[in-house]
Design an enzyme around this catalytic site. Structure first.
Site, PDB file in Angstrom:
ATOM      1  NE  ARG A 289      49.470  40.470  10.403  1.00  0.00           N
ATOM      2  CZ  ARG A 289      48.563  39.546  10.303  1.00  0.00           C
ATOM      3  NH1 ARG A 289      47.426  39.803   9.716  1.00  0.00           N
ATOM      4  NH2 ARG A 289      48.803  38.355  10.776  1.00  0.00           N
TER       5      ARG A 289
ATOM      6  NE  ARG B  62      48.814  41.252  19.481  1.00  0.00           N
ATOM      7  CZ  ARG B  62      49.596  40.591  18.625  1.00  0.00           C
ATOM      8  NH1 ARG B  62      49.247  39.394  18.192  1.00  0.00           N
ATOM      9  NH2 ARG B  62      50.700  41.113  18.192  1.00  0.00           N
TER      10      ARG B  62
ATOM     11  NE  ARG C 190      56.395  40.918  19.097  1.00  0.00           N
ATOM     12  CZ  ARG C 190      55.287  40.495  18.519  1.00  0.00           C
ATOM     13  NH1 ARG C 190      55.270  39.317  17.957  1.00  0.00           N
ATOM     14  NH2 ARG C 190      54.207  41.244  18.480  1.00  0.00           N
TER      15      ARG C 190
ATOM     16  CG  ASP D  74      58.514  36.128  14.770  1.00  0.00           C
ATOM     17  OD1 ASP D  74      59.022  35.009  14.626  1.00  0.00           O
ATOM     18  OD2 ASP D  74      57.552  36.522  14.096  1.00  0.00           O
TER      19      ASP D  74
ATOM     20  CG  ASP E 150      51.507  36.635  16.636  1.00  0.00           C
ATOM     21  OD1 ASP E 150      51.007  37.608  17.215  1.00  0.00           O
ATOM     22  OD2 ASP E 150      52.279  36.742  15.671  1.00  0.00           O
TER      23      ASP E 150
HETATM   24  P1  AMP Z   1      53.230  36.674  11.957  1.00  0.00           P
HETATM   25  O1  AMP Z   1      53.237  35.522  11.009  1.00  0.00           O
HETATM   26  O2  AMP Z   1      51.887  37.342  12.090  1.00  0.00           O
HETATM   27  O3  AMP Z   1      53.842  36.373  13.276  1.00  0.00           O
HETATM   28  O4  AMP Z   1      54.133  37.794  11.256  1.00  0.00           O
HETATM   29  C1  AMP Z   1      55.488  37.611  10.952  1.00  0.00           C
HETATM   30  C2  AMP Z   1      56.049  38.887  10.402  1.00  0.00           C
HETATM   31  O5  AMP Z   1      55.405  39.246   9.178  1.00  0.00           O
HETATM   32  C3  AMP Z   1      55.874  40.104  11.303  1.00  0.00           C
HETATM   33  O6  AMP Z   1      56.990  40.941  11.135  1.00  0.00           O
HETATM   34  C4  AMP Z   1      54.631  40.744  10.745  1.00  0.00           C
HETATM   35  O7  AMP Z   1      54.560  42.105  11.060  1.00  0.00           O
HETATM   36  C5  AMP Z   1      54.799  40.520   9.248  1.00  0.00           C
HETATM   37  N1  AMP Z   1      53.512  40.510   8.557  1.00  0.00           N
HETATM   38  C6  AMP Z   1      52.584  39.549   8.568  1.00  0.00           C
HETATM   39  N2  AMP Z   1      51.524  39.874   7.817  1.00  0.00           N
HETATM   40  C7  AMP Z   1      51.773  41.105   7.314  1.00  0.00           C
HETATM   41  C8  AMP Z   1      51.063  42.004   6.468  1.00  0.00           C
HETATM   42  N3  AMP Z   1      49.861  41.713   5.975  1.00  0.00           N
HETATM   43  N4  AMP Z   1      51.642  43.179   6.164  1.00  0.00           N
HETATM   44  C9  AMP Z   1      52.851  43.504   6.650  1.00  0.00           C
HETATM   45  N5  AMP Z   1      53.568  42.702   7.455  1.00  0.00           N
HETATM   46  C10 AMP Z   1      53.051  41.514   7.791  1.00  0.00           C
HETATM   47 MG    MG Z   2      53.960  37.309  14.934  1.00  0.00          MG
END
Ligand code: AMP
Ligand code: MG
Length: 486
Positions: free
Chosen positions: A87, A170, A177, A246, A256
């Protein structure tokens, strides 16, 4: 924006082209003009509507090569070989006014190749949280990605309930990462690991290039920056909340800001994140987790460290051992600073530990304890004393601390001044952030958001106008859980 997109020039398997998906009615909530100036953005004749169009992804600026980066990662200890920007979309890179290469990335701008079942969107609440906390980190002098813009999309996103959507822009030294290395390691793609490592050296650790063992120095340098970063978090009571590999930036920036939080009352085992049921990322666990994350990076770099596998493992273990032995030293030196100590004494660690134990027992506010200790340094210990239930314990500790400070040839005024430069008065308090989000989401009222931004911009000053933002939450205001909101 004067783009120069080096990441887009890396081999195809490093990323996937991704165009932002337009949104219905973008509205500019915030735009960081000082940061825009730093980045050399030309804004003559660019009005808010145009900014909203650009920073929602509706208009892709000239020279951008939008892409989603590939990465893997350990999430709560479980390896996921393919995550990637699901996203987030990297518009490209610019060289800022002091020659640093910076990524400009939209987050919440629609699905990409990596979205899996996600919608590629972000809710407005987490967008505002990221904006506030990342800018507060910057103001505190802690390496972090920056927030350039926040836009409301005029669309709803479906989470547990329907919520207004947002996009945050951002800015990062880069978005590479630990998980980026893991992506290629999982595919046994040693060529890509080398390409990535060379790229990272060029971009973030140019000194390593001339070392006898460049990749060893690279690993060492990344470990050092991670150690320094987590130590800085510890000094301000910051709990990242999702230290998955990540979410560990190779540049050493905090990245993040999902369920992150600054703790109010001191508790070393504090956890806020609703999804961290085991407390893996508790406050006091952060140094150990950072080391664990560096171990995962080291595994990826093994093939580059030495042709001989045993030698490579020895080199990697050396870096991890160094991390483990240096962290407590670095931590103690930070805590000495918080206590206003300029010299070293063998009993200092005990002095620090005893204060922390008192703080935990009396459940006193972490930030305010140290800030009130600054007042004690220039003569007024009443507010500090008044925080503790165990008054006798506090007095005993204060007298030891005083006796310790008297053995240094620093004036009271100088000590208090130095302490006030490291112990913030204002942090972005959870209950204030919740208020900001509630006002924005329920009433489309962004005044509290802008007010908190102003209050947290000068965290080491006590400004009368912002006194309320320095206060700890009252009982009914306390926040116990935070949500990543993805
Ligand atoms: P995060 O928890 O933001 O670090 O995200 C972990 C993983 O989930 C990453 O690969 C993000 O791109 C994916 N991700 C989180 N939220 C979404 C969303 N709303 N749509 C698609 N991918 C997401
Ligand atoms: Mg992330």
């Amino acid at each position: 924006m004067h783009f120069d997109n080096s990441y887009a020039r890396l081999p195809e398997r490093f990323s996937a082209a991704a165009l932002p998906t337009p949104v219905r009615a973008p509205q500019l909530i915030a735009f960081n003009r000082p940061l825009a100036a730093e980045l050399g953005l030309e804004l003559d004749g660019v009005d808010d509507a145009r900014l909203a169009a650009i920073f929602s992804g509706n208009v892709v600026p000239q020279g951008a090569e939008p892409l989603a980066m590939a990465y893997a990662g350990h999430q709560f200890g479980n390896f996921v070989p393919k995550l990637g920007d699901g996203r987030a979309i990297l518009l490209g890179e610019v060289i800022d006014n002091i020659g640093r290469r910076r990524d400009i990335q939209l987050k919440g701008s629609g699905p990409t190749h990596f979205s899996r079942r996600g919608d590629g969107r972000a809710a407005l609440g987490p967008v505002l949280r990221e904006y506030i906390v990342s800018e507060a980190m910057f103001a505190l002098g802690i390496p972090a990605t920056r927030a350039l813009a926040a836009v409301a999309t005029g669309e709803r996103v479906q989470r547990e309930t329907g919520l207004p959507g947002g996009v945050v822009t951002r800015v990062a030294a880069s978005h590479i990462r630990v998980g980026t290395f893991q992506f290629f390691a999982a595919r046994e793609d040693n060529e890509a690991i080398k390409t990535l490592a060379d790229y990272v050296i060029e971009r973030h650790y140019p000194d390593a290039k001339h070392a006898e063992r460049p990749y060893f120095v690279l690993l060492q340098s990344i470990a050092e920056r991670q150690r320094e970063l987590v130590c800085r978090w510890m000094m301000v009571g910051f709990i990242h909340g999702v230290m998955n590999t990540d979410n560990v930036a190779i540049s050493g920036e905090t990245i993040d800001f999902g369920p992150c939080a600054f703790m109010d009352e001191y508790n070393p085992n504090k956890v806020f994140s609703s999804i961290d049921a085991q407390g893996r990322y508790a406050y006091n666990s952060q140094p150990g987790i950072a080391q664990w994350n560096i171990a995962r990076l080291a595994e990826c770099l093994l093939p580059l460290l030495d042709e001989d596998a045993d030698t490579a493992v020895d080199l990697a273990n050396g870096v991890l051992a160094e991390f483990a032995s240096q962290f407590p030293k670095r931590w103690l030196s930070g805590m000495r600073g918080k206590l206003g100590l300029t010299t070293q004494d063998d009993a200092d660690e005990q002095l620090v530990q005893d204060l922390l134990a008192l703080m935990q027992r009396s459940e006193v506010d972490f930030t305010l304890t140290f800030r009130r200790l600054c007042d004690a340094a220039d003569g007024d210990a009443e507010a500090f004393r008044g925080m503790f239930i165990d008054l006798a314990g506090a007095d005993e500790w204060l007298s030891r601390w005083r006796a310790r400070t008297w053995r240094e040839s620093v004036t009271e005024g100088d000590r208090a001044k130095a302490m006030r430069a490291v112990n913030p008065a204002v942090i972005p308090r959870n209950h204030r952030i919740e208020e900001v989000i509630a006002a924005a989401v329920e009433d489309e009222d962004f005044a509290p958001f802008h007010e908190v931004l102003r209050a947290t911009a000068r965290p080491f000053e006590e400004v009368a106008e912002f006194a309320v933002y320095a206060q700890a939450p009252m009982g009914h205001e306390r926040v116990f859980r935070t949500f990543c909101g993805t």
